[in-house]
Enzyme design. Structure first.
Site, mmCIF file in Angstrom:
data_model
loop_
_atom_site.group_PDB
_atom_site.id
_atom_site.type_symbol
_atom_site.label_atom_id
_atom_site.label_comp_id
_atom_site.label_asym_id
_atom_site.label_seq_id
_atom_site.Cartn_x
_atom_site.Cartn_y
_atom_site.Cartn_z
ATOM 1 N N LYS A 21 48.569 89.243 -42.896
ATOM 2 C CA LYS A 21 48.745 88.708 -41.508
ATOM 3 C C LYS A 21 49.529 87.233 -41.890
ATOM 4 O O LYS A 21 50.382 86.864 -41.050
ATOM 5 C CB LYS A 21 47.491 88.424 -40.835
ATOM 6 C CG LYS A 21 47.618 87.743 -39.381
ATOM 7 C CD LYS A 21 48.275 88.421 -38.482
ATOM 8 C CE LYS A 21 48.119 87.889 -37.239
ATOM 9 N NZ LYS A 21 48.276 86.501 -36.891
ATOM 10 N N HIS B 92 32.024 72.056 -24.762
ATOM 11 C CA HIS B 92 33.050 72.824 -24.451
ATOM 12 C C HIS B 92 32.574 74.156 -24.368
ATOM 13 O O HIS B 92 32.473 75.058 -25.263
ATOM 14 C CB HIS B 92 34.085 72.692 -25.837
ATOM 15 C CG HIS B 92 35.219 73.777 -25.612
ATOM 16 N ND1 HIS B 92 36.124 73.566 -24.491
ATOM 17 C CD2 HIS B 92 35.471 74.718 -26.413
ATOM 18 C CE1 HIS B 92 36.789 74.645 -24.647
ATOM 19 N NE2 HIS B 92 36.596 75.299 -25.544
#
Length: 316
Positions: free
Chosen positions: A40, A178
């Protein structure tokens, strides 16, 4: 002239877009890509390399390993396993993957001699940022997270749609985790210096809205993106790239980030999203907003939620 070198750890959906944003915007002169998936990361490197010929500036991109990060000015950490969030809306779910992953390579980053600034995206952002900061042992502020920076952008975009005011004329902040417990600091929202409360007092219907509903919409915006394509990419990558730019150019810009609190807002020992002055040394100052009593209580409850989630670290 000094070369601006940035490392990106984790070339998934977000990391790849961070890489692309850094290159296309000319933020970095050199980008080093690190990922355990060799195929990847090589593919991402080749794809960006093929694009360089048509950029208006030069960018060097290469596949590296942790020792190659030692001379980076900034590292962006974006390791993750977004598939874990399918079927639930809780970023804490990723802890069982991301915390062991970070613990597995934080010593390698430290061993490289890295002494720059690290920006963390990996979720749960506040807890992972703290883990990285503790592991690296860099001076305070050198490790911070995107935190509520993106959530704040969502709030501003929602306010812009609601009021018809351009987003660049709006100042607003999301604070705390968050995650689902974050809050909007309504007392600090202003439109070119005039507060939201002042506008609302005029009777202008644009500012007569349900604040709780709008806050909920802002918190849920990320999940609205996730639902259709099972990832979020552009907004968070742009947020991280902007933070990297601020650091590299020592802009001293005030921007929400996941930062260590050492008494600010009456909280200590945790990383949460708060407005910060960001410069070449990372978070150089935490800005304390004059919150209302109700907002202070809500912020404290949010911090308690982060502490509760941190208890899971003992089981990992």
């Amino acid at each position: 002239m000094k070369t601006r070198k940035v490392g990106v750890i984790g070339l998934g959906h977000v990391g790849a877009h961070v890489m692309y944003s850094l290159a296309v915007q000319g933020i970095a002169d050199e980008i080093v890509l690190v990922d355990q998936n060799e195929a990847k990361v090589k593919s991402e490197c080749q794809d960006l390399f093929d694009a360089v010929a048509y950029l208006p500036h030069r960018v060097k991109v290469s596949v590296g390993d942790f020792p190659d990060l030692g001379d980076c000015d900034v590292i962006v950490n974006s390791t993750g396993k977004i598939d874990l969030l399918r079927g639930n809306h809780n970023r804490v779910t990723e802890m069982d993957f991301t915390i062991p992953a970070v613990r597995g390579y934080v010593e390698k980053i430290k061993a490289s001699g890295f002494s720059g600034v690290l920006v963390n995206i990996t979720n749960p952002c506040d807890i992972v940022t703290r883990e990285l900061a503790m592991g690296l042992g860099l001076p305070k502020g050198r490790v911070f997270g995107t935190g509520t920076g993106l959530d704040t952008a969502r709030l501003i975009s929602t306010l812009a749609r609601q009021t018809g005011i351009d987003h660049k004329s709006i100042t607003a902040y999301m604070l705390g985790e968050h995650g689902n417990a974050q809050i909007a600091a309504w007392s600090a929202v202003s439109f070119r210096g005039r507060s939201l409360d002042d506008w609302a007092a005029t009777g202008d219907p644009r500012f007569q809205f349900d604040r709780e509903a709008l806050q909920k919409e802002s918190i849920g915006a990320g999940w609205a993106t996730f639902t259709g394509k099972f990832c979020t990419e552009y907004a968070i990558a742009t947020t991280a790239a902007r933070m990297v730019h601020i650091v590299l150019h020592d802009e001293k810009q005030i921007m929400p980030a996941s930062a260590e609190l050492c008494g600010e807002y009456g909280e200590s020992g945790i990383y949460v999203g708060v407005p910060c002055v960001i410069g070449k040394d990372g978070v150089e100052e935490v800005v304390e907003l004059p919150l209302s009593a109700e907002e202070k209580a809500a912020f404290h409850n949010c911090c308690e939620e982060v502490r509760h989630n941190m208890e899971h670290l003992k089981e990992i």
